[in-house]
Design a protein around this motif. Structure first.
Motif, PDB file in Angstrom:
ATOM      1  N   LYS A 162      -1.551  -2.599  -5.878  1.00 56.89           N
ATOM      2  CA  LYS A 162      -2.911  -2.618  -5.306  1.00 56.89           C
ATOM      3  C   LYS A 162      -3.621  -3.928  -5.620  1.00 56.89           C
ATOM      4  N   GLN A 198       0.826  -1.207   0.000  1.00 63.85           N
ATOM      5  CA  GLN A 198       0.000   0.000   0.000  1.00 63.85           C
ATOM      6  C   GLN A 198       0.860   1.257   0.000  1.00 63.85           C
ATOM      7  N   ALA A 233       2.378   1.661  -3.428  1.00 63.94           N
ATOM      8  CA  ALA A 233       1.348   2.076  -4.389  1.00 63.94           C
ATOM      9  C   ALA A 233       1.051   3.568  -4.236  1.00 63.94           C
ATOM     10  N   ASP A 234       0.918   4.023  -2.995  1.00 61.31           N
ATOM     11  CA  ASP A 234       0.675   5.448  -2.742  1.00 61.31           C
ATOM     12  C   ASP A 234       1.819   6.304  -3.276  1.00 61.31           C
TER      13      ASP A 234
END
Length: 165
Positions: free
Chosen positions: A160, A113, A116-117
């Motif tokens: 994701k 996560q 991905a961010d």
């Protein structure tokens, strides 16, 4: 020491038609800094991921950090091609980057996560660079930024997908 070893690099006037090359170079330098920070973060997660999806995440992150490491050279060379100096210190890289340092002891899901961010954040910065490059009559930087944005958007999607519920 010979004279040839006393040469110090400095900005040059490259008359390619790019307007405000300092502005373009500063935008690319931010992307370069983000790329370096995210490369290291991705590599560190690659080393430390554990769990049932170890193999998948380990391989996914390896492909991503290898791509970003190669891209860093291309980005730095673009800065030089518009006549400016690429960042030369890790301090400058950290100063220019919006990618935050990693937390310790994250789960595999948290690692995915976070990465991905970060990829999404970098894609947003690349979209801004595309606009700046277009305004400064620099289609080469526009193309480079578009290519890099596509990579980061795909990387975010893949990370994701690993953690999809």
């Amino acid at each position: 020491m010979t004279q040839s070893l006393n040469v110090v690099a400095e900005p040059q006037d490259i008359a390619s038609g790019v307007r405000k090359p300092e502005t373009v170079a500063m935008g690319v330098a931010g992307i370069l800094a983000d790329t370096y920070m995210l490369t290291y973060k991705t590599h560190a997660y690659h080393w430390n991921v554990e769990g049932p999806l170890f193999y998948a995440i380990h391989n996914l992150t390896e492909g991503q950090y290898e791509d970003m490491f190669a891209a860093a050279d291309e980005l730095a060379e673009r800065i030089r091609a518009v006549g400016q100096m690429a960042p030369m210190s890790l301090g400058k890289i950290r100063e220019l980057s919006v990618i935050e340092d990693s937390e310790d002891n994250l789960s595999a899901g948290e690692m995915c996560q976070t990465l991905a961010d970060d990829h999404e954040r970098l894609a947003h910065r690349l979209h801004a660079l595309i606009k700046i490059a277009g305004e400064q009559n620099d289609p080469v930087t526009e193309d480079l930024a578009t290519e890099r944005s596509a990579f980061h958007e795909q990387a975010a999607w893949m990370l994701k997908a690993v953690i999809a519920k």
